[in-house]
Scaffold this active site. Structure first.
Site, mmCIF file in Angstrom:
data_model
loop_
_atom_site.group_PDB
_atom_site.id
_atom_site.type_symbol
_atom_site.label_atom_id
_atom_site.label_comp_id
_atom_site.label_asym_id
_atom_site.label_seq_id
_atom_site.Cartn_x
_atom_site.Cartn_y
_atom_site.Cartn_z
ATOM 1 N N ASP A 105 47.436 36.282 33.935
ATOM 2 C CA ASP A 105 46.870 35.277 34.829
ATOM 3 C C ASP A 105 45.944 34.319 34.085
ATOM 4 O OD1 ASP A 105 45.021 37.304 34.373
ATOM 5 O OD2 ASP A 105 44.453 37.568 36.468
ATOM 6 N N ASP A 108 40.407 34.590 28.883
ATOM 7 C CA ASP A 108 38.984 34.252 28.979
ATOM 8 C C ASP A 108 38.376 34.492 27.595
ATOM 9 O OD1 ASP A 108 36.288 34.129 29.680
ATOM 10 O OD2 ASP A 108 36.394 35.536 31.307
ATOM 11 N N LYS A 136 40.803 29.686 29.906
ATOM 12 C CA LYS A 136 39.370 29.371 29.943
ATOM 13 C C LYS A 136 38.894 29.283 28.495
ATOM 14 C CE LYS A 136 37.005 31.763 33.354
ATOM 15 N NZ LYS A 136 36.141 32.924 33.758
ATOM 16 N N ARG A 170 42.605 37.749 45.949
ATOM 17 C CA ARG A 170 43.878 37.602 45.226
ATOM 18 C C ARG A 170 44.902 36.860 46.078
ATOM 19 N NH1 ARG A 170 43.623 40.995 40.716
ATOM 20 N NH2 ARG A 170 42.618 43.016 40.995
HETATM 21 P P1 IMP Z 1 39.448 38.450 28.669
HETATM 22 O O1 IMP Z 1 39.715 39.796 28.089
HETATM 23 O O2 IMP Z 1 37.976 38.122 28.663
HETATM 24 O O3 IMP Z 1 40.280 37.351 28.074
HETATM 25 O O4 IMP Z 1 39.748 38.546 30.201
HETATM 26 C C1 IMP Z 1 40.986 38.639 30.709
HETATM 27 C C2 IMP Z 1 40.966 39.312 32.065
HETATM 28 O O5 IMP Z 1 39.736 39.157 32.750
HETATM 29 C C3 IMP Z 1 42.010 38.670 32.937
HETATM 30 O O6 IMP Z 1 43.161 39.444 32.931
HETATM 31 C C4 IMP Z 1 41.375 38.658 34.301
HETATM 32 O O7 IMP Z 1 41.757 39.821 34.997
HETATM 33 C C5 IMP Z 1 39.913 38.731 34.069
HETATM 34 N N1 IMP Z 1 39.248 37.420 34.252
HETATM 35 C C6 IMP Z 1 38.820 36.567 33.294
HETATM 36 N N2 IMP Z 1 38.263 35.473 33.824
HETATM 37 C C7 IMP Z 1 38.361 35.620 35.164
HETATM 38 C C8 IMP Z 1 37.968 34.798 36.285
HETATM 39 O O8 IMP Z 1 37.417 33.688 36.168
HETATM 40 N N3 IMP Z 1 38.233 35.312 37.513
HETATM 41 C C9 IMP Z 1 38.843 36.512 37.712
HETATM 42 N N4 IMP Z 1 39.228 37.305 36.700
HETATM 43 C C10 IMP Z 1 38.988 36.866 35.437
HETATM 44 MG MG MG Z 2 43.966 40.517 34.626
#
Ligand code: IMP
Ligand code: MG
Length: 187
Positions: A105, A108, A136, A170
């Protein structure tokens, strides 16, 4: 802060309208179908956030494809990533020799995808690519490869179209910015 009875009331601003999502997902499906022509694709969806994206994307892919799921945990339920990623559920079928496209999805910090890519790179796949709906990019701490991307998004906490806050929102058909008062005081 209490959640509203109508989840739309907890949204500060709609960032990406559902029609814009539909059009972008259609484009991604066309590109993927062209790139994998003559192959059999396996979509690996990362639970739970990517299920809505997966469901729409796969109906825009015009060649034979399989679907499988993995579940990882990095969020502790709130808005900040712990940085520690764990595999909670692995694939049902062996990915050996397959063309795998990871469906996520949002990327981040990048910790989640980095972990998954490292894990999959050890598995003797025919190929490995990544498709994310939202990027992001300002929040990135680990550089990760993204082959197909829907939208760049600001460094705000987003919900809807599969993305949750504490398992809610969701089901919203658009991507929106959650009102900060909903998660204020939370890490
Ligand atoms: P990362 O490991 O920080 O890249 O985060 C990835 C996971 O964090 C994604 O699969 C999302 O489930 C969750 N996530 C990151 N940013 C958001 C947000 O703004 N809203 C909701 N879930 C997020
Ligand atoms: Mg996720």
């Amino acid at each position: 802060m209490k959640f509203s009875i109508n989840p739309n009331d907890d949204i500060e601003k709609v960032l990406i309208e559902k029609d814009a999502i539909r059009e972008k997902v259609r484009e991604l499906g066309v590109r993927i179908s062209e790139d994998y022509r003559g192959k059999e694709l396996t979509l690996v969806s990362i639970l739970k956030g990517s299920i809505v994206f997966l469901a729409d994307l796969m109906r825009n892919i015009s060649m034979p494809c399989k679907v499988d799921f993995i579940s990882v945990s990095s969020y502790r339920g709130g808005i900040e990533t712990s940085g520690v990623v764990r595999m909670i559920m692995d694939l049902r079928e062996s990915p050996v020799g397959k063309d795998i496209l990871i469906i996520e999805d949002i990327v981040d910090t990048g910790y989640t995808l980095d972990y998954i890519l490292r894990n999959f790179m050890t598995r003797d796949l025919a190929s490995l690519k990544v498709c994310v709906l939202l990027d992001k990019f300002e929040a990135r701490r680990k550089e990760v490869r993204v082959d197909y991307k829907g939208f760049d998004v600001p460094n705000k906490f987003l919900v809807g179209y599969g993305l949750d806050y504490r398992e809610r929102y969701r089901n919203l058909p658009y991507v929106g910015i959650l009102k900060p008062e909903i998660y204020r005081g939370e890490k």
